[in-house]
Design a protein around this motif. Structure first.
Motif, PDB file in Angstrom:
ATOM      1  N   HIS A  78       0.491  -1.214   0.349  1.00  0.00           N
ATOM      2  CA  HIS A  78       0.171   0.192   0.045  1.00  0.00           C
ATOM      3  C   HIS A  78       0.477   1.774  -0.283  1.00  0.00           C
ATOM      4  N   LEU A  79       0.054   2.440  -0.747  1.00  0.00           N
ATOM      5  CA  LEU A  79       1.101   3.485  -0.660  1.00  0.00           C
ATOM      6  C   LEU A  79      -0.429   4.872   0.212  1.00  0.00           C
ATOM      7  N   ALA A  80       0.752   5.437   0.800  1.00  0.00           N
ATOM      8  CA  ALA A  80      -0.202   6.790   1.150  1.00  0.00           C
ATOM      9  C   ALA A  80      -0.938   7.421   0.721  1.00  0.00           C
ATOM     10  N   ILE A  81      -2.026   7.945   1.074  1.00  0.00           N
ATOM     11  CA  ILE A  81      -2.686   9.154   0.013  1.00  0.00           C
ATOM     12  C   ILE A  81      -2.897   9.693   1.189  1.00  0.00           C
ATOM     13  N   HIS A  82      -2.083   9.959   2.249  1.00  0.00           N
ATOM     14  CA  HIS A  82      -2.303  11.322   2.716  1.00  0.00           C
ATOM     15  C   HIS A  82      -1.398  11.807   3.509  1.00  0.00           C
ATOM     16  N   GLY A  83      -0.852  12.587   3.988  1.00  0.00           N
ATOM     17  CA  GLY A  83       0.587  12.874   5.110  1.00  0.00           C
ATOM     18  C   GLY A  83       1.389  14.385   3.578  1.00  0.00           C
ATOM     19  N   PRO A  84       2.645  14.723   4.206  1.00  0.00           N
ATOM     20  CA  PRO A  84       3.089  15.643   3.608  1.00  0.00           C
ATOM     21  C   PRO A  84       3.989  15.469   2.080  1.00  0.00           C
ATOM     22  N   GLU A  85       4.121  14.453   1.691  1.00  0.00           N
ATOM     23  CA  GLU A  85       4.698  13.457   0.823  1.00  0.00           C
ATOM     24  C   GLU A  85       3.366  13.766  -0.109  1.00  0.00           C
ATOM     25  N   PHE A  86       2.856  12.957   0.154  1.00  0.00           N
ATOM     26  CA  PHE A  86       1.578  12.829  -0.626  1.00  0.00           C
ATOM     27  C   PHE A  86       0.808  14.318  -1.150  1.00  0.00           C
ATOM     28  N   SER A  87       0.752  15.219  -0.066  1.00  0.00           N
ATOM     29  CA  SER A  87       0.254  17.023  -0.068  1.00  0.00           C
ATOM     30  C   SER A  87       1.013  17.610  -1.568  1.00  0.00           C
ATOM     31  N   ALA A  88       2.772  16.899  -1.117  1.00  0.00           N
ATOM     32  CA  ALA A  88       3.443  18.308  -1.641  1.00  0.00           C
ATOM     33  C   ALA A  88       3.156  17.559  -3.373  1.00  0.00           C
ATOM     34  N   ASN A  89       3.195  16.438  -4.056  1.00  0.00           N
ATOM     35  CA  ASN A  89       3.221  15.869  -5.121  1.00  0.00           C
ATOM     36  C   ASN A  89       2.942  14.756  -5.600  1.00  0.00           C
ATOM     37  N   PRO A  90       0.896  14.727  -5.367  1.00  0.00           N
ATOM     38  CA  PRO A  90       0.289  13.173  -5.470  1.00  0.00           C
ATOM     39  C   PRO A  90       0.476  13.288  -6.282  1.00  0.00           C
ATOM     40  N   HIS A  91       0.716  13.737  -7.874  1.00  0.00           N
ATOM     41  CA  HIS A  91       0.648  13.063  -9.023  1.00  0.00           C
ATOM     42  C   HIS A  91       2.162  11.985  -9.186  1.00  0.00           C
ATOM     43  N   ALA A  92       2.546  12.299  -7.956  1.00  0.00           N
ATOM     44  CA  ALA A  92       4.471  11.361  -8.030  1.00  0.00           C
ATOM     45  C   ALA A  92       3.290  10.272  -7.974  1.00  0.00           C
ATOM     46  N   ILE A  93       2.708   9.995  -6.629  1.00  0.00           N
ATOM     47  CA  ILE A  93       2.047   8.725  -5.977  1.00  0.00           C
ATOM     48  C   ILE A  93       1.408   8.533  -6.889  1.00  0.00           C
ATOM     49  N   TYR A  94       0.127   9.113  -8.057  1.00  0.00           N
ATOM     50  CA  TYR A  94      -0.871   8.367  -8.242  1.00  0.00           C
ATOM     51  C   TYR A  94      -0.308   7.366  -9.354  1.00  0.00           C
ATOM     52  N   ASN A  95       0.920   8.166 -10.157  1.00  0.00           N
ATOM     53  CA  ASN A  95       1.981   7.331 -10.473  1.00  0.00           C
ATOM     54  C   ASN A  95       2.129   6.445 -10.580  1.00  0.00           C
ATOM     55  N   GLN A  96       2.864   6.204  -9.257  1.00  0.00           N
ATOM     56  CA  GLN A  96       3.358   5.199  -8.534  1.00  0.00           C
ATOM     57  C   GLN A  96       2.199   3.969  -8.206  1.00  0.00           C
ATOM     58  N   LEU A  97       0.668   4.414  -8.124  1.00  0.00           N
ATOM     59  CA  LEU A  97      -0.212   3.991  -7.246  1.00  0.00           C
ATOM     60  C   LEU A  97      -0.564   2.730  -8.931  1.00  0.00           C
ATOM     61  N   ARG A  98      -0.556   4.044  -9.827  1.00  0.00           N
ATOM     62  CA  ARG A  98      -1.117   3.531 -11.423  1.00  0.00           C
ATOM     63  C   ARG A  98      -0.191   1.428 -11.560  1.00  0.00           C
ATOM     64  N   ALA A  99       1.556   1.978 -11.930  1.00  0.00           N
ATOM     65  CA  ALA A  99       1.566   1.261 -11.677  1.00  0.00           C
ATOM     66  C   ALA A  99       1.373  -0.311 -11.519  1.00  0.00           C
ATOM     67  N   LEU A 100       0.929   0.009  -9.726  1.00  0.00           N
ATOM     68  CA  LEU A 100       0.452  -1.460  -9.120  1.00  0.00           C
ATOM     69  C   LEU A 100      -0.667  -1.522  -9.766  1.00  0.00           C
ATOM     70  N   GLY A 101      -1.528  -1.121 -10.681  1.00  0.00           N
ATOM     71  CA  GLY A 101      -2.977  -2.225 -11.223  1.00  0.00           C
ATOM     72  C   GLY A 101      -3.772  -0.567 -11.714  1.00  0.00           C
TER      73      GLY A 101
END
Length: 435
Positions: A31-54
């Protein structure tokens, strides 16, 4: 593609999980966190990582709260178009919540817990409550609404026009939707202030959520009781006296729903659009010369930075497989409107998005926003007043120094400091024809 249990309409039993034996405390692997400072600073980077999972990926929604999130346009539409038959909205299907494994002080709990609201119910109950909402909002005079927005916008702008600098979030985008909704609902100002401040705290997911929710419901109940005794031509009165005969608790939850949907998201949409207009010559130049309307800028923002980024939690009624992803029953799946709109499968043609309203910023299907037209009236009118009253706007700090509002569920800016040539407040304004 699916393997239903014998009674798909019932609350789900513990179903199979793609990462091991299922239970209400199952933590999806990877799982990846979709909350917290890292997510808020660059949400699309997290979306790209999540998208790579499916197309639907495991995530941490809030600290200690786990589920899934859609990562593609296609998967988001699939969930929205298959509710309530395959995916239920009622949070009573949420196994971890039902079994007491969601922290009592979790911000996700307050944003996702069961309520007697059209947002959280399925079937006939959903239809009855949504009908009351759409009817009540449908009776709003859009010409009068535009005049109200313009009047409130000018009052706010009069306070800052002489200064030469302002924070367009704190001084404009935050208070304007609040004041507009207070007038639409005919709320006394003290109750309206409590309602909107509480909604903002719930969206930010960093506040005392349980206390905030209690304050919010108490203020909404006071409005409902006032309108039962003293009805007027406002949305709250129309809800209270609708033929659907809503109970006090139902009225409280529908007021909460509409105000929540109409304030914080509108604030984000206004601020996100103003930032685009200030910093992107492709839009600011054409808007000031009259070549491109404000509506085009709004379309761009609704695609690229939707004000509600992840929400509409749904629950598989039974173990379900989507494009090879096994989804256990009773585990929340958030619909990511932001990930859907930025899906690389759609292609990157930002110039073609003006006038293209196939985005999911207002959701889709039976769960779509009941009044997107009113949202556009409020935001377009507000932005147009800023452009008319504060020419030559410039961002006071580099974009890299701006910070996003915290939270899983929405996308906006904490502040928007700008400079502009100081001018005297306008003495008179014309706001068109009211009802």
């Amino acid at each position: 593609m699916t393997t239903p249990h014998p009674m798909p309409g019932a609350l789900p039993p513990n179903g199979g999980c793609p990462h091991g034996p299922a239970s209400s405390t199952t933590v999806p692997a990877g799982h990846l966190a979709i909350h917290g400072p890292e997510f808020s600073a660059n949400p699309h980077a997290i979306y790209n990582q999540l998208r790579a999972l499916g197309p639907i990926a495991p995530c941490e929604i809030a600290p200690g709260v786990y589920g899934y999130v859609t990562t593609t346009y296609r998967s988001a539409l699939y969930l929205l178009r298959n509710t309530p038959e395959v995916f239920a909205k009622d949070p009573r299907h949420w196994l971890a919540l039902r079994d007491g494994h969601v922290p009592a002080d979790s911000p996700a709990r307050e944003m996702m817990q069961p309520r007697q609201s059209a947002l959280w119910l399925d079937g006939e109950d959903h239809g009855r409550l949504r009908g009351a909402i759409t009817d009540s909002l449908g009776w709003v005079d859009t010409h009068a609404l535009a005049a109200t927005v313009a009047r409130i916008a000018d009052q706010l702008l009069d306070r800052i026009s002489t200064r030469g600098r302002a924070d367009l979030v704190a001084h404009f985008a935050d208070p304007l939707p609040m004041q507009v909704l207070i007038e639409m609902f005919g709320c006394p100002s003290d109750l309206g202030q409590v309602i909107v401040n509480s909604v903002a705290k719930l969206f930010d997911t960093t506040q005392d959520s349980a206390r905030t929710n209690a304050d919010l419901e108490s203020a909404c109940l006071a409005v409902a009781r006032l309108k039962r005794d003293q009805p007027a031509a406002d949305v709250a009165s129309w809800l209270v006296h609708h033929p659907a005969r809503l109970s006090d608790d139902e009225i409280v939850q529908q007021i909460l729903l509409v105000v929540g949907a109409g304030t914080v998201p509108s604030t984000n949409l206004i601020a996100n659009s103003l930032l685009l207009l200030i910093t992107d010559d492709q839009y600011s130049g054409d808007l000031h010369t009259g070549v491109r309307p404000v509506a085009d800028a709004l379309d761009h923002v609704l695609w690229e930075d939707p004000p509600v980024s992840n929400y509409c939690p749904l629950y598989a009624r039974y173990q379900h497989t989507y494009e090879g992803i096994r989804l256990p029953a009773g585990v929340p799946i958030l619909v990511s409107f932001a990930a859907a709109n930025s899906d690389p499968a759609l292609g990157k043609h930002s110039q073609r998005r003006a006038g293209n309203r196939a985005h999911l910023a207002f959701s889709a299907g039976i769960r779509s926003c009941p009044a997107p037209g009113l949202a556009r009236v409020i935001t377009e009118t507000a932005i147009e007043r800023v452009l008319d009253r504060l020419p030559d706007l410039a961002l006071e700090v580099p974009v890299s120094r701006l910070t996003r509002r915290p939270g899983t569920f929405h996308s906006g800016w904490t502040n928007l400091p700008v400079t502009f040539p100081a001018a005297a407040p306008s003495a008179t304004h014309s706001y068109g024809v009211s009802r």
